[in-house]
Write a protein that holds these residues in place. Structure first.
Motif, PDB file in Angstrom:
ATOM      1  N   GLU A 183      -9.287   0.670   5.925  1.00  0.00           N
ATOM      2  CA  GLU A 183     -10.006   0.587   4.599  1.00  0.00           C
ATOM      3  C   GLU A 183     -10.019  -0.465   3.896  1.00  0.00           C
ATOM      4  O   GLU A 183     -11.374  -1.124   3.411  1.00  0.00           O
ATOM      5  CB  GLU A 183      -9.674   1.916   3.708  1.00  0.00           C
ATOM      6  CG  GLU A 183      -9.652   3.284   4.430  1.00  0.00           C
ATOM      7  CD  GLU A 183      -9.328   4.485   3.636  1.00  0.00           C
ATOM      8  OE1 GLU A 183      -8.711   4.122   2.608  1.00  0.00           O
ATOM      9  OE2 GLU A 183      -9.408   5.381   3.987  1.00  0.00           O
ATOM     10  N   ARG A 227      -2.117   7.419   8.542  1.00  0.00           N
ATOM     11  CA  ARG A 227      -2.680   7.370   7.230  1.00  0.00           C
ATOM     12  C   ARG A 227      -2.581   6.046   6.816  1.00  0.00           C
ATOM     13  O   ARG A 227      -3.206   5.297   6.122  1.00  0.00           O
ATOM     14  CB  ARG A 227      -2.021   8.422   6.419  1.00  0.00           C
ATOM     15  CG  ARG A 227      -2.949   8.672   5.025  1.00  0.00           C
ATOM     16  CD  ARG A 227      -2.188   9.454   4.133  1.00  0.00           C
ATOM     17  NE  ARG A 227      -2.582  10.719   4.634  1.00  0.00           N
ATOM     18  CZ  ARG A 227      -3.122  11.848   3.998  1.00  0.00           C
ATOM     19  NH1 ARG A 227      -3.719  11.431   3.064  1.00  0.00           N
ATOM     20  NH2 ARG A 227      -3.281  13.165   4.750  1.00  0.00           N
ATOM     21  N   TYR A 228      -1.308   5.491   6.973  1.00  0.00           N
ATOM     22  CA  TYR A 228      -1.032   4.055   6.671  1.00  0.00           C
ATOM     23  C   TYR A 228      -2.064   3.294   7.254  1.00  0.00           C
ATOM     24  O   TYR A 228      -2.642   2.046   6.806  1.00  0.00           O
ATOM     25  CB  TYR A 228       0.334   3.793   6.646  1.00  0.00           C
ATOM     26  CG  TYR A 228       0.770   2.288   6.668  1.00  0.00           C
ATOM     27  CD1 TYR A 228       0.698   1.743   5.257  1.00  0.00           C
ATOM     28  CD2 TYR A 228       1.287   1.470   7.589  1.00  0.00           C
ATOM     29  CE1 TYR A 228       0.930   0.589   5.180  1.00  0.00           C
ATOM     30  CE2 TYR A 228       1.474   0.066   7.312  1.00  0.00           C
ATOM     31  CZ  TYR A 228       1.413  -0.565   5.957  1.00  0.00           C
ATOM     32  OH  TYR A 228       1.613  -1.707   5.803  1.00  0.00           O
ATOM     33  N   ARG A 268      -0.768   3.311  -3.258  1.00  0.00           N
ATOM     34  CA  ARG A 268      -1.720   4.229  -3.076  1.00  0.00           C
ATOM     35  C   ARG A 268      -1.288   5.583  -3.165  1.00  0.00           C
ATOM     36  O   ARG A 268      -0.295   5.912  -2.582  1.00  0.00           O
ATOM     37  CB  ARG A 268      -2.473   4.124  -1.503  1.00  0.00           C
ATOM     38  CG  ARG A 268      -3.178   2.961  -1.389  1.00  0.00           C
ATOM     39  CD  ARG A 268      -3.897   2.772  -0.214  1.00  0.00           C
ATOM     40  NE  ARG A 268      -4.540   4.098   0.082  1.00  0.00           N
ATOM     41  CZ  ARG A 268      -5.942   4.140   0.791  1.00  0.00           C
ATOM     42  NH1 ARG A 268      -6.651   2.878   0.718  1.00  0.00           N
ATOM     43  NH2 ARG A 268      -6.303   5.274   1.123  1.00  0.00           N
ATOM     44  N   LEU A 283       0.907  -1.112  -0.199  1.00  0.00           N
ATOM     45  CA  LEU A 283      -0.005  -0.073  -0.148  1.00  0.00           C
ATOM     46  C   LEU A 283       0.917   1.389  -0.030  1.00  0.00           C
ATOM     47  O   LEU A 283       0.469   2.300  -0.545  1.00  0.00           O
ATOM     48  CB  LEU A 283      -0.975  -0.187   1.310  1.00  0.00           C
ATOM     49  CG  LEU A 283      -2.086  -0.768   1.145  1.00  0.00           C
ATOM     50  CD1 LEU A 283      -2.885  -0.808   2.822  1.00  0.00           C
ATOM     51  CD2 LEU A 283      -2.909  -0.509   0.080  1.00  0.00           C
ATOM     52  N   SER A 338      -4.872   3.629   8.509  1.00  0.00           N
ATOM     53  CA  SER A 338      -6.082   3.774   8.162  1.00  0.00           C
ATOM     54  C   SER A 338      -6.255   3.247   6.684  1.00  0.00           C
ATOM     55  O   SER A 338      -7.403   2.572   6.376  1.00  0.00           O
ATOM     56  CB  SER A 338      -6.559   5.578   8.067  1.00  0.00           C
ATOM     57  OG  SER A 338      -6.471   6.136   9.146  1.00  0.00           O
ATOM     58  N   ALA A 339      -5.365   3.447   6.015  1.00  0.00           N
ATOM     59  CA  ALA A 339      -5.540   2.721   4.666  1.00  0.00           C
ATOM     60  C   ALA A 339      -5.518   1.017   4.761  1.00  0.00           C
ATOM     61  O   ALA A 339      -6.386   0.513   4.075  1.00  0.00           O
ATOM     62  CB  ALA A 339      -4.215   2.953   3.767  1.00  0.00           C
ATOM     63  N   ASP A 386      -2.312   8.506  -2.023  1.00  0.00           N
ATOM     64  CA  ASP A 386      -2.386   9.375  -0.924  1.00  0.00           C
ATOM     65  C   ASP A 386      -1.225   9.121   0.132  1.00  0.00           C
ATOM     66  O   ASP A 386      -0.688   9.757   0.765  1.00  0.00           O
ATOM     67  CB  ASP A 386      -3.843   9.208  -0.105  1.00  0.00           C
ATOM     68  CG  ASP A 386      -4.069   7.696   0.286  1.00  0.00           C
ATOM     69  OD1 ASP A 386      -3.312   6.805  -0.365  1.00  0.00           O
ATOM     70  OD2 ASP A 386      -4.890   7.506   1.051  1.00  0.00           O
ATOM     71  N   LEU A 387      -0.878   7.682  -0.019  1.00  0.00           N
ATOM     72  CA  LEU A 387       0.441   7.652   0.916  1.00  0.00           C
ATOM     73  C   LEU A 387       1.794   7.903   0.414  1.00  0.00           C
ATOM     74  O   LEU A 387       2.608   8.431   1.008  1.00  0.00           O
ATOM     75  CB  LEU A 387       0.394   5.820   1.239  1.00  0.00           C
ATOM     76  CG  LEU A 387      -0.661   5.126   1.976  1.00  0.00           C
ATOM     77  CD1 LEU A 387      -0.612   3.747   2.130  1.00  0.00           C
ATOM     78  CD2 LEU A 387      -0.934   5.942   3.276  1.00  0.00           C
TER      79      LEU A 387
END
Length: 378
Positions: A318, A311-312, A227, A223, A314-315, A229-230
């Motif tokens: 998700e 954020r990681y 991703r 991820l 949260s990814a 965003d990351l």
């Protein structure tokens, strides 16, 4: 999903959505700042030119004005030596910030694509539900005629007629809400595509097939690279790290080299003046301003690093939640379809027993209600 209509809608959204256009503008802003920071590494050359005319006016009736003219043209060359890496750190920070805005744009494209796809399939779902409701209305109307006829023949009670009439009215009442929801979804899809909401329907088919198999999800660590965003958050952490380097370098002396050539004259260019210089400036006392600027940027870096880690996580959440929901929804669909098949058999048996006069209409009404709810649920 191998759906040409969905592909066409997503392509239109990627071209015309105003949110994406804002992302592109932010990329251009960040790119300009990166080029500006890169330009600071090179010498600057300035041109200076001037013309002066002075006079003091008439001092007597027979005297003319006292006039003086002067011309000047000069070139000034300045270059700051990047002895402590301040300028190069600034350039790297701005480059990383520009790269982060590109990742933001890629992430926005993914979010827009998913929003269009979700809205598209939800419209199809509601259209299919509307078709199911219309079919149920026809069945309920036929059953109401049948129960009314049997009541007229004395084979059933008025309760049976009223129960079936209530079932028909309840089904009819579902139509306006479903049509309103379809309209709202169509307006939302128009806005996602960068269009004015209008009455023209972009999705007309209600066909819903089984989705293709899930793509290869890989391992959680992937991820970080897959991703946008990351990737963007990572580049911003690195940019803040270089900002710390800039603030540290600001505490050390600044060395500048340069030179100038000037041509001056009265009134023509008669004199030439050449100069070279080396300047050293260093902060002596600033009441801790520069030191606190370093502390501020270090704290901002720590905040960005913690945000990147959050954020990681949260990814990961998700993805795991989506995969779990996908698996359990598929399992539930299989079970509900089996339940619907059983309920349809029960309804058939109840109708047969009712037609033979073995039971009243209540088992038929109950079974019909269960079947129609399950049909809409599927």
């Amino acid at each position: 999903f191998e759906d040409e209509e969905l592909n066409r809608l997503i392509q239109a959204g990627l071209e015309d959505n105003f949110g994406l256009q804002q992302s592109v503008a932010r990329i251009e802003q960040a790119t300009a700042l990166a080029r500006k920071a890169r330009a600071s590494l090179y010498p600057t050359l300035d041109l200076n030119a001037g013309y002066d005319l002075d006079w003091d006016g008439e001092t007597g009736l027979s005297e003319s004005q006292d006039r003086q003219e002067s011309l000047s043209v000069g070139l000034l060359l300045r270059w700051e030596l990047d002895a402590w890496g301040r300028l190069s750190s600034m350039r790297r920070a701005e480059n990383l910030s520009a790269q982060a805005t590109v990742e933001d744009w890629l992430g926005a494209r993914l979010l827009l694509s998913s929003a269009i796809a979700e809205t598209y399939f939800e419209i199809k779902e509601r259209l299919r539900q509307l078709e199911v409701i219309q079919a149920q209305i026809e069945i309920n109307q036929s059953l109401l005629k049948l129960t009314t006829l049997r009541f007229g023949q004395g084979q059933s009670s008025i309760v049976d007629v009223l129960q079936q009439q209530e079932q028909l009215e309840a089904t009819l009442a579902r139509v306006p809400a479903t049509e309103a929801f379809i309209g709202q979804l169509e307006y939302s899809l128009d806005v996602l595509l960068g269009q004015t909401p209008g009455p023209d329907a972009l999705v007309t088919s209600s066909f819903l097939g089984r989705p293709p198999p899930l793509p290869d999800v890989g391992i959680p660590a992937q991820l970080l690279t897959r991703r946008p965003d990351l990737r963007g958050a990572q580049k911003r952490v690195l940019a803040f790290d270089y900002d710390v380097g800039v603030s540290v370098a600001n505490q050390f002396p600044t060395l500048s080299l340069g030179g100038s050539v000037d041509w001056r004259g009265d009134p023509s260019f008669g004199d030439e003046v050449t100069a070279v210089f080396a300047r050293l400036s260093a902060p002596l006392f600033n009441a801790g301003e520069l030191r606190n600027e370093v502390n501020f940027r270090k704290a901002r870096l720590d905040e960005a690093l913690a945000g990147y880690s959050e954020r990681y996580l949260s990814a990961l959440l998700e993805v795991e939640v989506a995969l779990l929901a996908e698996r359990k929804t598929e399992e539930r669909l299989v079970l509900v379809e089996k339940q619907l098949a059983t309920a349809q058999r029960l309804l058939s048996e109840a109708r047969n027993r009712f037609s033979q006069g073995l039971t009243d209409y209540l088992p038929v009404f109950t079974s019909l209600n269960i079947v129609q709810n399950l049909e809409r649920d599927v």
